[in-house]
Write an enzyme that holds these catalytic residues in place. Structure first.
Site, PDB file in Angstrom:
ATOM      1  N   CYS A   1       6.676 -53.515   2.874  1.00 43.16           N
ATOM      2  CA  CYS A   1       6.636 -54.897   2.389  1.00 43.16           C
ATOM      3  C   CYS A   1       7.192 -55.842   3.453  1.00 43.16           C
ATOM      4  CB  CYS A   1       7.431 -55.019   1.096  1.00 43.16           C
ATOM      5  SG  CYS A   1       7.423 -56.677   0.385  1.00 43.16           S
TER       6      CYS A   1
ATOM      7  N   CYS B   1      10.800 -52.963  -6.516  1.00 41.13           N
ATOM      8  CA  CYS B   1      10.456 -54.049  -7.436  1.00 41.13           C
ATOM      9  C   CYS B   1       9.369 -53.680  -8.434  1.00 41.13           C
ATOM     10  CB  CYS B   1      10.067 -55.309  -6.652  1.00 41.13           C
ATOM     11  SG  CYS B   1       8.540 -55.164  -5.690  1.00 41.13           S
TER      12      CYS B   1
END
EC number: 2.8.1.13
Length: 382
Positions: free
Chosen positions: A121, A218
């Protein structure tokens, strides 16, 4: 040589101009760390723009109605911007995040690896696409709430561990390129501990001052990887055999996606005289291979997709004496790095490590110092 009196001194972000003329984009996750960065820079007089990325939707990812964690984080970031008084924007990066991070995570996990999506990410979304957005907005730099330090060395910007070893995030940022490092700033890396960050949040009156830290990936709430994989790849949980390394079939399992290298608990093969660990995942035959703890010891670690941050090219020497981390939670250990090409290398651990798994990162550090020299991805076991 004395500084020209007409040249303004460098501000805290390293630019020779007033703070009000220095635009900084702050990547805001909605947590206390990035909120403090934005508030602090705004108080110092910088031209702050807050950006929050909508990366995923828990409801869609988990086929579960009513999940709103992503929405809450966006709301928290917006409240901080309103409280301090700087512009804040939300960018929809769901498709980018899915294509660049989640899909590879699922495929890697199904292939028997133990992926680290947070690194991907940073590499593929935050420090690539978001950084380009910052440039499009004419920002002089981009700041984040990561606990890591950027220092200026004789050859340019260097990446160093955070002052607080307990908060250090260098493992997750090894793939930051020299070009990205020139543009990035990490205002929290020098702080002694997280209490100091929360004290600043209280000082600025931030509504997230007491917000708990996020512990999970997440899009993987409660750390349940397998349930997410089953949603993303229906039918992925093929049953198979649990097999001892000596060939004995010890039991059955409901899918290799429920197991990781080094796992001991929850194997479902009780009643044995010796403790057994997962030592290999044979994805093609749907087998979980278990064995004694000594089978987990690894001395040779092949890495690829190497990002090198040293001053001299990695291939300029046949070997480097360095320290490495093969897991984010482990301290750096002495090793020898032997380059095979600009992007591949072999790492020899001077003390064997247990549970080294394909898909994890191997991060390089200078011996006895704080500088991050880069790292690569572990891609097969030996």
């Amino acid at each position: 040589m004395p500084r020209d009196s007409a040249t303004p001194p460098l501000n805290s972000l390293g630019f020779a101009k007033p703070e009000a003329e220095t635009r900084v984009l702050v990547a805001m996750s909605g947590g206390v760390d990035s909120s403090v960065v934005a508030a602090q820079l705004a108080e110092e007089g910088y031209d702050v723009i807050g950006i929050t990325l909508q990366l995923y939707d828990h409801g869609a990812a988990l086929a579960k109605k009513g999940a709103c964690c992503a929405g809450q984080d966006i709301h928290d970031a917006r409240r901080v911007a309103e409280r301090i008084g700087f512009p804040h924007y939300v960018l929809d990066y769901e498709n980018t995040f899915r294509d660049a991070v989640i899909e590879e995570f699922a495929d890697s996990y199904l292939a028997g690896a133990t992926p680290v999506p947070c690194i991907r990410c940073n590499e593929r979304v935050k420090f690539r696409d978001l950084l380009e957005t910052a440039r499009d907005l004419d920002a002089d730099c981009m700041a984040t709430g990561h606990y890591i330090q950027r220092k200026t060395g004789p050859n340019g910007a260097e990446l160093h561990c955070a002052a607080d070893p307990a908060r250090d995030q260098s493992y997750f940022l090894f793939s930051t390129t020299p070009e990205q490092l020139d543009y990035l700033r990490f205002p929290l890396g020098h702080l002694p501990n997280k209490d100091a960050t929360r004290a600043l949040a209280t000082k600025y009156g931030l509504p997230v001052a007491d917000k708990p830290d996020s512990q999970d990936i997440c899009f993987v709430p409660e750390g349940n990887y397998a349930s997410v994989i089953e949603k993303l790849r229906p039918g992925a949980a093929e049953p198979g055999e649990i097999v001892h390394a000596d060939g004995r079939v010890l039991g059955r399992h409901d899918g290799v996606i429920h197991y990781t290298i080094g796992q001991r608990r929850g194997l479902g093969i009780g009643g044995l005289s010796e403790p057994l660990y997962v030592v290999r995942l044979d994805v093609d035959s749907h087998r979980v291979i278990v064995g004694p703890k000594e089978m987990l010891s690894t001395r040779t670690v092949p890495v690829r997709e190497v990002n090198w941050l040293g001053d001299a090219p990695m291939t300029s020497r046949p070997e480097w004496e360095i320290a490495v981390k093969v897991r984010s939670t482990r301290p750096p250990r002495a090793a020898v790095l032997r380059p095979l090409s600009d992007t591949e290398a072999e790492v020899e651990l001077l003390t064997p490590e247990e549970g080294v798994s394909p898909g994890q990162a191997c991060v390089f550090y200078e011996t006895g110092g704080s500088r991050v020299l880069g790292g690569g991805w572990i891609w097969r076991g030996r």
